[in-house]
Design a protein around this motif. Structure first.
Motif, PDB file in Angstrom:
ATOM      1  N   ARG A  15     -34.336  24.618 -25.056  1.00  0.00           N
ATOM      2  CA  ARG A  15     -33.901  26.016 -25.194  1.00  0.00           C
ATOM      3  C   ARG A  15     -34.046  26.777 -23.881  1.00  0.00           C
ATOM      4  N   GLU A  16     -35.152  26.565 -23.196  1.00  0.00           N
ATOM      5  CA  GLU A  16     -35.376  27.240 -21.919  1.00  0.00           C
ATOM      6  C   GLU A  16     -34.302  26.890 -20.891  1.00  0.00           C
ATOM      7  N   CYS A  17     -33.799  25.677 -20.965  1.00  0.00           N
ATOM      8  CA  CYS A  17     -32.766  25.215 -20.030  1.00  0.00           C
ATOM      9  C   CYS A  17     -31.353  25.505 -20.534  1.00  0.00           C
ATOM     10  N   GLY A  18     -31.245  26.016 -21.757  1.00  0.00           N
ATOM     11  CA  GLY A  18     -29.923  26.261 -22.334  1.00  0.00           C
ATOM     12  C   GLY A  18     -29.167  24.972 -22.605  1.00  0.00           C
ATOM     13  N   MET A  19     -29.905  23.954 -22.962  1.00  0.00           N
ATOM     14  CA  MET A  19     -29.336  22.627 -23.175  1.00  0.00           C
ATOM     15  C   MET A  19     -29.508  22.224 -24.636  1.00  0.00           C
ATOM     16  N   THR A  20     -28.610  21.394 -25.128  1.00  0.00           N
ATOM     17  CA  THR A  20     -28.706  20.874 -26.493  1.00  0.00           C
ATOM     18  C   THR A  20     -29.217  19.431 -26.450  1.00  0.00           C
ATOM     19  N   VAL A  21     -29.571  18.943 -27.612  1.00  0.00           N
ATOM     20  CA  VAL A  21     -29.973  17.538 -27.737  1.00  0.00           C
ATOM     21  C   VAL A  21     -28.832  16.643 -27.262  1.00  0.00           C
ATOM     22  N   GLN A  22     -27.621  16.996 -27.632  1.00  0.00           N
ATOM     23  CA  GLN A  22     -26.450  16.202 -27.241  1.00  0.00           C
ATOM     24  C   GLN A  22     -26.261  16.209 -25.726  1.00  0.00           C
ATOM     25  N   ASP A  23     -26.489  17.363 -25.093  1.00  0.00           N
ATOM     26  CA  ASP A  23     -26.378  17.439 -23.630  1.00  0.00           C
ATOM     27  C   ASP A  23     -27.373  16.494 -22.967  1.00  0.00           C
ATOM     28  N   LEU A  24     -28.622  16.561 -23.406  1.00  0.00           N
ATOM     29  CA  LEU A  24     -29.662  15.709 -22.825  1.00  0.00           C
ATOM     30  C   LEU A  24     -29.368  14.234 -23.081  1.00  0.00           C
ATOM     31  N   ALA A  25     -28.943  13.929 -24.292  1.00  0.00           N
ATOM     32  CA  ALA A  25     -28.609  12.538 -24.636  1.00  0.00           C
ATOM     33  C   ALA A  25     -27.505  12.014 -23.720  1.00  0.00           C
ATOM     34  N   HIS A  26     -26.520  12.840 -23.471  1.00  0.00           N
ATOM     35  CA  HIS A  26     -25.406  12.438 -22.598  1.00  0.00           C
ATOM     36  C   HIS A  26     -25.895  12.194 -21.167  1.00  0.00           C
ATOM     37  N   ILE A  27     -26.718  13.102 -20.656  1.00  0.00           N
ATOM     38  CA  ILE A  27     -27.245  12.965 -19.291  1.00  0.00           C
ATOM     39  C   ILE A  27     -28.045  11.675 -19.137  1.00  0.00           C
ATOM     40  N   LEU A  28     -28.871  11.358 -20.138  1.00  0.00           N
ATOM     41  CA  LEU A  28     -29.773  10.208 -20.043  1.00  0.00           C
ATOM     42  C   LEU A  28     -29.205   8.928 -20.633  1.00  0.00           C
ATOM     43  N   ASN A  29     -28.010   9.035 -21.213  1.00  0.00           N
ATOM     44  CA  ASN A  29     -27.401   7.892 -21.881  1.00  0.00           C
ATOM     45  C   ASN A  29     -28.282   7.380 -23.022  1.00  0.00           C
ATOM     46  N   TYR A  30     -28.861   8.319 -23.778  1.00  0.00           N
ATOM     47  CA  TYR A  30     -29.653   8.029 -24.973  1.00  0.00           C
ATOM     48  C   TYR A  30     -28.839   8.431 -26.195  1.00  0.00           C
ATOM     49  N   LYS A  31     -29.187   7.879 -27.327  1.00  0.00           N
ATOM     50  CA  LYS A  31     -28.608   8.343 -28.576  1.00  0.00           C
ATOM     51  C   LYS A  31     -29.306   9.653 -28.960  1.00  0.00           C
ATOM     52  N   PRO A  32     -28.565  10.649 -29.453  1.00  0.00           N
ATOM     53  CA  PRO A  32     -29.186  11.910 -29.868  1.00  0.00           C
ATOM     54  C   PRO A  32     -30.288  11.701 -30.905  1.00  0.00           C
ATOM     55  N   GLU A  33     -30.147  10.680 -31.742  1.00  0.00           N
ATOM     56  CA  GLU A  33     -31.157  10.393 -32.764  1.00  0.00           C
ATOM     57  C   GLU A  33     -32.514  10.075 -32.141  1.00  0.00           C
ATOM     58  N   LYS A  34     -32.496   9.397 -31.010  1.00  0.00           N
ATOM     59  CA  LYS A  34     -33.739   9.053 -30.324  1.00  0.00           C
ATOM     60  C   LYS A  34     -34.446  10.331 -29.855  1.00  0.00           C
ATOM     61  N   ILE A  35     -33.694  11.246 -29.290  1.00  0.00           N
ATOM     62  CA  ILE A  35     -34.269  12.508 -28.825  1.00  0.00           C
ATOM     63  C   ILE A  35     -34.772  13.329 -30.008  1.00  0.00           C
ATOM     64  N   ASN A  36     -34.011  13.349 -31.092  1.00  0.00           N
ATOM     65  CA  ASN A  36     -34.461  14.063 -32.293  1.00  0.00           C
ATOM     66  C   ASN A  36     -35.753  13.455 -32.839  1.00  0.00           C
ATOM     67  N   ASP A  37     -35.887  12.146 -32.761  1.00  0.00           N
ATOM     68  CA  ASP A  37     -37.133  11.499 -33.204  1.00  0.00           C
ATOM     69  C   ASP A  37     -38.320  11.972 -32.363  1.00  0.00           C
ATOM     70  N   PHE A  38     -38.115  12.163 -31.053  1.00  0.00           N
ATOM     71  CA  PHE A  38     -39.179  12.700 -30.199  1.00  0.00           C
ATOM     72  C   PHE A  38     -39.525  14.127 -30.649  1.00  0.00           C
ATOM     73  N   ILE A  39     -38.501  14.942 -30.830  1.00  0.00           N
ATOM     74  CA  ILE A  39     -38.695  16.347 -31.213  1.00  0.00           C
ATOM     75  C   ILE A  39     -39.444  16.461 -32.532  1.00  0.00           C
ATOM     76  N   GLU A  40     -39.117  15.606 -33.482  1.00  0.00           N
ATOM     77  CA  GLU A  40     -39.725  15.658 -34.817  1.00  0.00           C
ATOM     78  C   GLU A  40     -41.033  14.864 -34.915  1.00  0.00           C
ATOM     79  N   ASN A  41     -41.530  14.395 -33.773  1.00  0.00           N
ATOM     80  CA  ASN A  41     -42.762  13.602 -33.712  1.00  0.00           C
ATOM     81  C   ASN A  41     -42.706  12.329 -34.547  1.00  0.00           C
TER      82      ASN A  41
END
Length: 68
Positions: A15-41
């Motif tokens: 949020r501070e960077c104005g970025m979405t999970v999808q944006d970060l996933a695209h930058i890192l070539n990760y699946k958005p689900e993986k990032i959501n798993d981090f967010i949800e612990n």
């Protein structure tokens, strides 16, 4: 000094960077689900992932989790 990981703060950093999970996933070539798993612990970020994520968000690795 011993630290324990608390809640993941990745959503706040995004949020501070104005970025979405999808944006970060695209930058890192990760699946958005993986990032959501981090967010949800559901998963703890491996150090290598945390370094990549912190770099993409221009923050320190320590800012990705509450430290207890």
């Amino acid at each position: 000094m011993k630290f324990e990981l608390g809640r993941c703060l990745l959503n706040e950093r995004l949020r501070e960077c104005g970025m979405t999970v999808q944006d970060l996933a695209h930058i890192l070539n990760y699946k958005p689900e993986k990032i959501n798993d981090f967010i949800e612990n559901k998963r703890i970020m491996p150090l290598k992932s945390a370094i990549h994520i912190a770099s993409a968000l221009s923050c320190d690795v320590k800012q990705l989790y509450e430290l207890i």
